[in-house]
Design an enzyme around this catalytic site. Structure first.
Site, PDB file in Angstrom:
ATOM      1  CE  LYS A  13      -2.221  -0.535   3.838  1.00 56.61           C
ATOM      2  NZ  LYS A  13      -1.407  -1.907   4.191  1.00 56.61           N
ATOM      3  NE  ARG A  88      -3.794  -0.774  10.197  1.00 52.81           N
ATOM      4  CZ  ARG A  88      -2.625  -0.090   9.748  1.00 52.81           C
ATOM      5  NH1 ARG A  88      -2.804   0.864   8.926  1.00 52.81           N
ATOM      6  NH2 ARG A  88      -1.650  -0.599   9.754  1.00 52.81           N
ATOM      7  NE  ARG A 127       7.739  -2.502   5.633  1.00 50.97           N
ATOM      8  CZ  ARG A 127       6.418  -2.291   5.577  1.00 50.97           C
ATOM      9  NH1 ARG A 127       5.564  -1.948   4.587  1.00 50.97           N
ATOM     10  NH2 ARG A 127       5.712  -2.393   6.747  1.00 50.97           N
ATOM     11  NE  ARG A 160       6.686  -0.112   9.697  1.00 46.60           N
ATOM     12  CZ  ARG A 160       5.734  -0.127   9.125  1.00 46.60           C
ATOM     13  NH1 ARG A 160       5.793   0.515   7.951  1.00 46.60           N
ATOM     14  NH2 ARG A 160       4.787  -0.588   9.555  1.00 46.60           N
ATOM     15  NE  ARG A 171       2.525  -4.283  11.333  1.00 47.97           N
ATOM     16  CZ  ARG A 171       3.326  -4.147   9.965  1.00 47.97           C
ATOM     17  NH1 ARG A 171       4.362  -4.885  10.095  1.00 47.97           N
ATOM     18  NH2 ARG A 171       3.110  -3.182   9.279  1.00 47.97           N
TER      19      ARG A 171
HETATM   20  P1  AMP Z   1       1.340   1.071   8.890  1.00 46.00           P
HETATM   21  O1  AMP Z   1       2.519   2.006   8.455  1.00 46.00           O
HETATM   22  O2  AMP Z   1       0.186   1.458   8.123  1.00 46.00           O
HETATM   23  O3  AMP Z   1       1.439  -0.539   8.479  1.00 46.00           O
HETATM   24  O4  AMP Z   1       0.889   1.265  10.292  1.00 46.00           O
HETATM   25  C1  AMP Z   1       1.822   0.868  11.100  1.00 46.00           C
HETATM   26  C2  AMP Z   1       0.939   0.646  12.733  1.00 46.00           C
HETATM   27  O5  AMP Z   1       0.565   2.199  12.879  1.00 46.00           O
HETATM   28  C3  AMP Z   1      -0.045   0.006  12.593  1.00 46.00           C
HETATM   29  O6  AMP Z   1       0.419  -1.502  12.831  1.00 46.00           O
HETATM   30  C4  AMP Z   1      -0.857   0.569  14.077  1.00 46.00           C
HETATM   31  O7  AMP Z   1      -0.314   0.117  15.203  1.00 46.00           O
HETATM   32  C5  AMP Z   1      -0.517   2.096  13.774  1.00 46.00           C
HETATM   33  N1  AMP Z   1      -1.829   2.699  12.834  1.00 46.00           N
HETATM   34  C6  AMP Z   1      -1.627   2.872  11.550  1.00 46.00           C
HETATM   35  N2  AMP Z   1      -2.687   3.569  10.851  1.00 46.00           N
HETATM   36  C7  AMP Z   1      -3.644   3.203  12.020  1.00 46.00           C
HETATM   37  C8  AMP Z   1      -5.035   3.455  12.218  1.00 46.00           C
HETATM   38  N3  AMP Z   1      -5.930   3.888  11.153  1.00 46.00           N
HETATM   39  N4  AMP Z   1      -5.542   3.033  13.402  1.00 46.00           N
HETATM   40  C9  AMP Z   1      -4.852   2.770  14.281  1.00 46.00           C
HETATM   41  N5  AMP Z   1      -3.641   2.351  14.405  1.00 46.00           N
HETATM   42  C10 AMP Z   1      -2.870   2.658  13.241  1.00 46.00           C
END
Ligand code: AMP
Length: 217
Positions: A13, A88, A127, A160, A171
């Site tokens: 994404k 989410r 990654r 990360r 996740r």
């Molecule tokens: P991402 O970079 O989109 O994979 O997000 C990394 C982490 O950020 C996720 O595993 C959540 O802990 C937090 N996070 C990102 N977007 C959201 C969201 N919309 N709602 C809640 N937590 C989020």
């Protein structure tokens, strides 16, 4: 174009969001990136978000929703936006609908990236992300020119915390339990476009652009 990208972690994404945002000339809004930049800046929000992110859990809606609602008031969203990683869960999707309805700017489409779990784990565990500019690489699929160094700004790459194996598992569970239901939610709203996220980066970008053009025109 007002667009949401949905898909499991590791489906690409973030990578595709950068290309699509550029193609449609709209801002790329990634809640994960906003949290990470707050963590880097050691803000109060960053400290709170980190305690959830490191475990693979979602940051509470009370924090995330207001942050997105505020971001959507910035003038650069006047001609559209691309949301990556938000909503989410169904409550966030309903909240977003409310915010957009109150401003009479409904979503044009929700693009779902589909990918098998085995491929997801492979992509996430390899990654590597630039500490400085956030560019992403992969130790075998998208290698930087110099090991451990960003091609774009020559800073150090890191893994990360939430790309480590134990957290990836959590996740994926969180995605299946909390995020996947938004796919049906948006299907019922008639906004969903689903596509395979397998293949090369450019190939997927082209697939996404043509799917969006067909659906939205
Ligand atoms: P991402 O970079 O989109 O994979 O997000 C990394 C982490 O950020 C996720 O595993 C959540 O802990 C937090 N996070 C990102 N977007 C959201 C969201 N919309 N709602 C809640 N937590 C989020």
């Amino acid at each position: 174009m007002r667009l949401v990208l949905v898909g499991p972690p590791g489906a690409g994404k973030g990578t595709q969001a950068v290309h699509l945002a550029q193609h449609f000339a709209i801002p790329h809004i990634s809640t994960g990136d906003i949290f990470r930049s707050n963590i880097k800046g050691e803000t109060e929000l960053g400290l709170l978000a980190k305690s959830y992110m490191d475990k693979g859990e979602l940051v509470p809606d009370s924090v995330t929703n207001d942050m997105v609602a505020d971001r959507l008031t910035h003038p650069d969203t006047a001609n559209g936006f691309l949301l990556d990683g938000y909503p989410r869960n169904v409550d966030q999707a309903k909240f977003l609908d409310g915010v957009l309805a109150s401003r009479n700017i409904p979503l044009d489409a929700v693009l779902e990236f589909q990918l098998d779990n085995s491929e997801i784990v492979k992509r996430l565990s390899g990654r590597r992300v630039c500490k400085n500019c956030g560019a992403t690489f992969h130790i075998t699929l998208d290698k930087p020119k110099r090991d451990g160094i960003c091609d774009k700004c020559q800073s150090e790459l890191y893994q990360r915390e939430d790309d480590k194996e134990e957290v990836i598992k959590r996740r994926l569970e969180v995605y299946a339990e909390q995020t996947a239901p938004i796919v049906s939610f948006y299907r019922e709203e008639g906004l969903l476009i689903s596509m395979s996220a397998e293949g090369e980066v450019e190939e997927i970008t082209q697939r996404a652009i043509s799917a969006l053009k067909t659906a939205v025109s």
